[in-house]
Write an enzyme that holds these catalytic residues in place. Structure first.
Site, short mmCIF file in Angstrom:
data_model
loop_
_atom_site.label_atom_id
_atom_site.label_comp_id
_atom_site.label_asym_id
_atom_site.label_seq_id
_atom_site.Cartn_x
_atom_site.Cartn_y
_atom_site.Cartn_z
N SER A 49 0.72 -1.36 -0.18
CA SER A 49 -0.06 -0.10 -0.08
C SER A 49 0.75 1.40 -0.13
CB SER A 49 -0.92 -0.12 1.23
OG SER A 49 -0.19 -0.16 2.48
N ASP A 328 -3.80 7.63 8.14
CA ASP A 328 -4.51 6.77 8.78
C ASP A 328 -3.63 5.99 9.75
OD1 ASP A 328 -3.34 4.96 7.23
OD2 ASP A 328 -5.02 4.38 6.05
N HIS A 331 -0.58 4.82 7.05
CA HIS A 331 -0.01 5.45 5.99
C HIS A 331 0.28 6.95 6.27
CE1 HIS A 331 -2.45 1.93 4.88
NE2 HIS A 331 -1.42 1.87 4.06
#
Ligand SMILES: *[C@@H]1O[C@H](CO)[C@@H](O)[C@H](O)[C@H]1NC(C)=O
Ligand SMILES: *[C@@H]1O[C@H](CO)[C@@H](O)[C@H](O)[C@H]1NC(C)=O
Ligand SMILES: *[C@@H]1O[C@H](CO)[C@@H](O)[C@H](O)[C@H]1NC(C)=O
Ligand SMILES: *[C@@H]1O[C@H](CO)[C@@H](O)[C@H](O)[C@H]1NC(C)=O
Ligand SMILES: *[C@@H]1O[C@H](CO)[C@@H](O)[C@H](O)[C@H]1NC(C)=O
Length: 355
Positions: A49, A328, A331
């Protein structure tokens, strides 16, 4: 294995490596400005991610839900942030557009010329708790794309690859096993598989492979909730990330020494030091909240992007995502990534892409 011999071997490794690092730095200084720079025209990306720009399926991840993407591109587009992520910054450095996500390649054929992004959020070098192709499978996709003649050998020859390994394998280890005794050998096998992967990517013809070291995972909001985002978990930083990074540095250094060319085909992107530097001096980068994430669930049951069965949102977003380092629980924000990118440039860490 108990921890004492593990620590001793760690200290040995540090001593062993620090001597070597100094020598390497000197060589680098002397070599600087002599090499002529090749033009890099494409970027190929693998991993998780931190690098995914839209591969993960809608419905599988919050990255496709509001408020992800509010800063860039203005709506959710599969990036795990409010805006641009690591891939976008590396592409910018190379002066190419962010490469097209593999899953969307047929929708955006005009973007194929900048390379391709095979990274899927939630994945690891091994299988993780999340669905999605592991890095081995991502490299298979790359191999197939080459076989299908989407890119010529000289295209690939003028390319750089980025492999992002940000720790999903450790999350799986913690949840499914978690034994401290088993951790050193798990770290070792993870590094071994990472090295196998980057050798394979290089073998497909790219000029250089960039692999990140592990960011200070003890500082991720997911690890600091118990201190209300006040303090990094030093245990996670000092044992897990530190050991991972030492082994990675050692293995990559060895690989580069084995090459006959004088330019190094493998490059470590030092996320650990660049994250740490920004987190320790946030105001230098106009960051006000260094550990508190911008977007959080209203309770521990919910996450950034969560809605309930009536579609009522169950998260809160800070007023200025630009002032937060983390978006978040795991990240960085676009501003966070931008600060890390600037720090990497100041550290001259990206220069070697062209060497
Ligand atoms: C990656 O995934 C493939 C397909 O599911 C699997 O066969 C393979 O063992 C996995 N590789 C690693 C290193 O976990
Ligand atoms: C790749 O580029 C290098 C110079 O950067 C050149 O020496 C080599 O012949 C090229 N190989 C291919 C397959 O184009
Ligand atoms: C968990 O760790 C222990 C200790 O190293 C090891 O013996 C065991 O095989 C591991 N189990 C799994 C499922 O990885
Ligand atoms: C990692 O690779 C090295 C060298 O190939 C090997 O000696 C070692 O046993 C491997 N470790 C694990 C845990 O797979
Ligand atoms: C820090 O992380 C370690 C290992 O992951 C864990 O055992 C410990 O409880 C954590 N400490 C805090 C204060 O959360």
């Amino acid at each position: 294995m108990d921890f004492f011999p593990f620590l001793l071997s760690l200290i040995f490794l540090i001593l062993h490596l620090s001597g070597r690092r100094v020598v390497e730095a000197e060589v680098n200084l002397q070599k600087h400005h002599h090499d002529h720079k090749g033009i890099i025209s494409k970027l190929f990306v693998f991993g998780d991610s931190y690098a995914d720009t839209g591969n993960i399926k809608r419905g599988l991840a919050n990255s496709w839900k509001h408020p992800y993407g509010i800063t860039f591109p203005g709506k959710p587009a599969g990036r795990f942030s409010d805006g641009r992520v690591l891939t976008d910054h590396i592409a910018k450095y190379l002066k190419v557009k962010s490469p097209v996500p593999y899953s969307l390649r047929k929708l955006m054929p005009q973007h194929l010329k900048y390379g391709m992004n095979f990274a899927f959020g939630g994945t690891g070098v091994f299988d993780t708790l999340n669905p999605g192709p592991n890095m081995t499978t991502q490299i298979n996709f790359f191999q197939q794309v080459i076989k299908d003649k989407v890119y010529t050998a000289s295209d690939i020859n003028n390319s750089v690859a980025l492999a992002s390994v940000a720790g999903n394998d450790y999350t799986r280890y913690t949840v499914t096993n978690g034994s401290v005794e088993g951790l050193p050998s798990f770290i070792e096998s993870l590094i071994n598989q990472t090295i196998t992967n980057i050798i394979r990517i290089k073998g497909l013809g790219v000029k250089k492979v960039i692999v990140n070291n592990l960011q200070p995972i003890g500082c991720l909001p997911s690890m600091t909730t118990s201190t209300s985002f006040k303090q990094c978990n030093e245990t996670s930083n000092n044992l897990l990330a530190f050991y991972h990074n030492i082994l990675l540095t050692q293995a990559v250094t060895k690989l580069n020494q084995q090459t006959k060319h004088h330019s190094k085909p493998f490059l470590i992107l030092n996320l650990y030091d660049s994250f740490m530097s920004v987190l320790n001096h946030p105001s230098t980068h106009n960051i006000r909240d260094e550990l508190r994430p911008c977007c959080v669930g209203v309770s521990s049951k919910y996450f950034c992007g969560s809605v309930d069965e009536n579609n009522v949102k169950k998260y809160l977003v800070c007023e200025k995502p630009k002032s937060a380092f983390f978006w978040d629980l795991v990240h960085p924000t676009e501003a966070g990534w931008h600060a890390v990118y600037n720090k990497l440039r100041i550290m001259n860490a990206l220069q070697q892409i062209h060497d």
